[in-house]
Design a protein around this motif. Structure first.
Motif, PDB file in Angstrom:
ATOM      1  N   THR A  11     -15.259  27.695 -45.381  1.00 17.84           N
ATOM      2  CA  THR A  11     -14.035  28.388 -45.775  1.00 17.84           C
ATOM      3  C   THR A  11     -14.206  28.863 -47.204  1.00 17.84           C
ATOM      4  O   THR A  11     -14.456  28.062 -48.104  1.00 17.84           O
ATOM      5  N   LEU A  12     -14.075  30.174 -47.415  1.00 15.74           N
ATOM      6  CA  LEU A  12     -14.256  30.727 -48.747  1.00 15.74           C
ATOM      7  C   LEU A  12     -12.925  30.945 -49.453  1.00 15.74           C
ATOM      8  O   LEU A  12     -12.811  30.710 -50.653  1.00 15.74           O
ATOM      9  N   MET A  13     -11.899  31.404 -48.707  1.00 16.02           N
ATOM     10  CA  MET A  13     -10.611  31.698 -49.326  1.00 16.02           C
ATOM     11  C   MET A  13      -9.525  31.763 -48.264  1.00 16.02           C
ATOM     12  O   MET A  13      -9.756  32.233 -47.160  1.00 16.02           O
ATOM     13  N   MET A  14      -8.320  31.260 -48.594  1.00 13.98           N
ATOM     14  CA  MET A  14      -7.134  31.417 -47.757  1.00 13.98           C
ATOM     15  C   MET A  14      -5.991  31.841 -48.669  1.00 13.98           C
ATOM     16  O   MET A  14      -5.802  31.243 -49.732  1.00 13.98           O
ATOM     17  N   SER A  15      -5.230  32.842 -48.252  1.00 14.00           N
ATOM     18  CA  SER A  15      -4.077  33.252 -49.041  1.00 14.00           C
ATOM     19  C   SER A  15      -3.039  32.136 -49.033  1.00 14.00           C
ATOM     20  O   SER A  15      -3.056  31.254 -48.163  1.00 14.00           O
ATOM     21  N   VAL A  16      -2.142  32.185 -49.981  1.00  9.26           N
ATOM     22  CA  VAL A  16      -1.103  31.157 -50.109  1.00  9.26           C
ATOM     23  C   VAL A  16      -0.262  31.069 -48.838  1.00  9.26           C
ATOM     24  O   VAL A  16       0.144  29.988 -48.422  1.00  9.26           O
ATOM     25  N   ASP A  17      -0.029  32.211 -48.189  1.00  6.68           N
ATOM     26  CA  ASP A  17       0.818  32.242 -46.997  1.00  6.68           C
ATOM     27  C   ASP A  17       0.028  32.151 -45.691  1.00  6.68           C
ATOM     28  O   ASP A  17       0.554  32.375 -44.608  1.00  6.68           O
ATOM     29  N   PHE A  18      -1.252  31.778 -45.776  1.00  8.66           N
ATOM     30  CA  PHE A  18      -2.109  31.729 -44.588  1.00  8.66           C
ATOM     31  C   PHE A  18      -1.602  30.686 -43.589  1.00  8.66           C
ATOM     32  O   PHE A  18      -1.344  29.548 -43.933  1.00  8.66           O
ATOM     33  N   GLU A  19      -1.446  31.119 -42.324  1.00 11.74           N
ATOM     34  CA  GLU A  19      -1.078  30.226 -41.237  1.00 11.74           C
ATOM     35  C   GLU A  19      -1.889  30.613 -40.010  1.00 11.74           C
ATOM     36  O   GLU A  19      -2.197  31.787 -39.805  1.00 11.74           O
ATOM     37  N   CYS A  20      -2.228  29.616 -39.194  1.00 16.02           N
ATOM     38  CA  CYS A  20      -3.009  29.898 -37.996  1.00 16.02           C
ATOM     39  C   CYS A  20      -2.801  28.805 -36.965  1.00 16.02           C
ATOM     40  O   CYS A  20      -2.237  27.752 -37.256  1.00 16.02           O
ATOM     41  N   LEU A  21      -3.276  29.065 -35.771  1.00  9.62           N
ATOM     42  CA  LEU A  21      -3.321  28.080 -34.701  1.00  9.62           C
ATOM     43  C   LEU A  21      -4.788  27.931 -34.322  1.00  9.62           C
ATOM     44  O   LEU A  21      -5.468  28.929 -34.074  1.00  9.62           O
ATOM     45  N   CYS A  22      -5.289  26.706 -34.308  1.00  7.63           N
ATOM     46  CA  CYS A  22      -6.697  26.452 -33.977  1.00  7.63           C
ATOM     47  C   CYS A  22      -6.792  25.636 -32.696  1.00  7.63           C
ATOM     48  O   CYS A  22      -6.091  24.635 -32.542  1.00  7.63           O
ATOM     49  N   ILE A  23      -7.660  26.077 -31.817  1.00  6.36           N
ATOM     50  CA  ILE A  23      -7.947  25.352 -30.586  1.00  6.36           C
ATOM     51  C   ILE A  23      -9.442  25.085 -30.579  1.00  6.36           C
ATOM     52  O   ILE A  23     -10.247  26.012 -30.675  1.00  6.36           O
TER      53      ILE A  23
END
Length: 121
Positions: free
Chosen positions: A82-94
């Motif tokens: 992981t290099l960078m995530m924005s402050v508002d980053f959201e995701c669903l991981c499976i």
């Protein structure tokens, strides 16, 4: 390329943040909780849907950009960072094992065949 951890090493960190987990399937909804530092060797299939914000990761040292509504798929034996995530980053991981994915594909194929056969009778 130095690999600092493998995927199972992080399961204990996610224990209270996991949506669903059994031996073959893991679902969680906040990659920020994953807190990956360095490179990780993925031993499962990973499907990630970015629902908000944007991020950058490296797959086998190749940069990959994710933004809202993007889907990222990673196969086993790849190296993620992981290099960078924005402050508002959201995701669903499976995350799923090879055996689980093969089982789903076989069942899906069987059901399609069954539907075709029954509708033609």
């Amino acid at each position: 390329m130095e690999i600092t951890n493998t995927f199972p090493d992080y399961l204990s960190e996610l224990e209270n943040k996991i949506v669903f987990f059994d031996n073959d399937l893991l679902v969680f909804d906040n990659l920020k909780d994953f807190n990956v530092k360095g490179k990780i060797e993925v031993e499962v299939y990973v499907l990630t849907l970015c629902t908000k914000g944007h991020g950058t990761l490296a797959v086998n040292e190749k940069k990959c950009e994710l933004k809202s509504n993007d889907i990222f798929i990673c196969r086993p034996s790849h190296i993620l960072e992981t290099l960078m995530m924005s402050v508002d980053f959201e995701c669903l991981c499976i995350c799923m094992t090879r055996e689980f994915l093969q089982d789903i594909l076989m069942r899906s194929k069987d059901r399609k065949s069954t539907r075709l056969n029954s509708s033609h009778m």
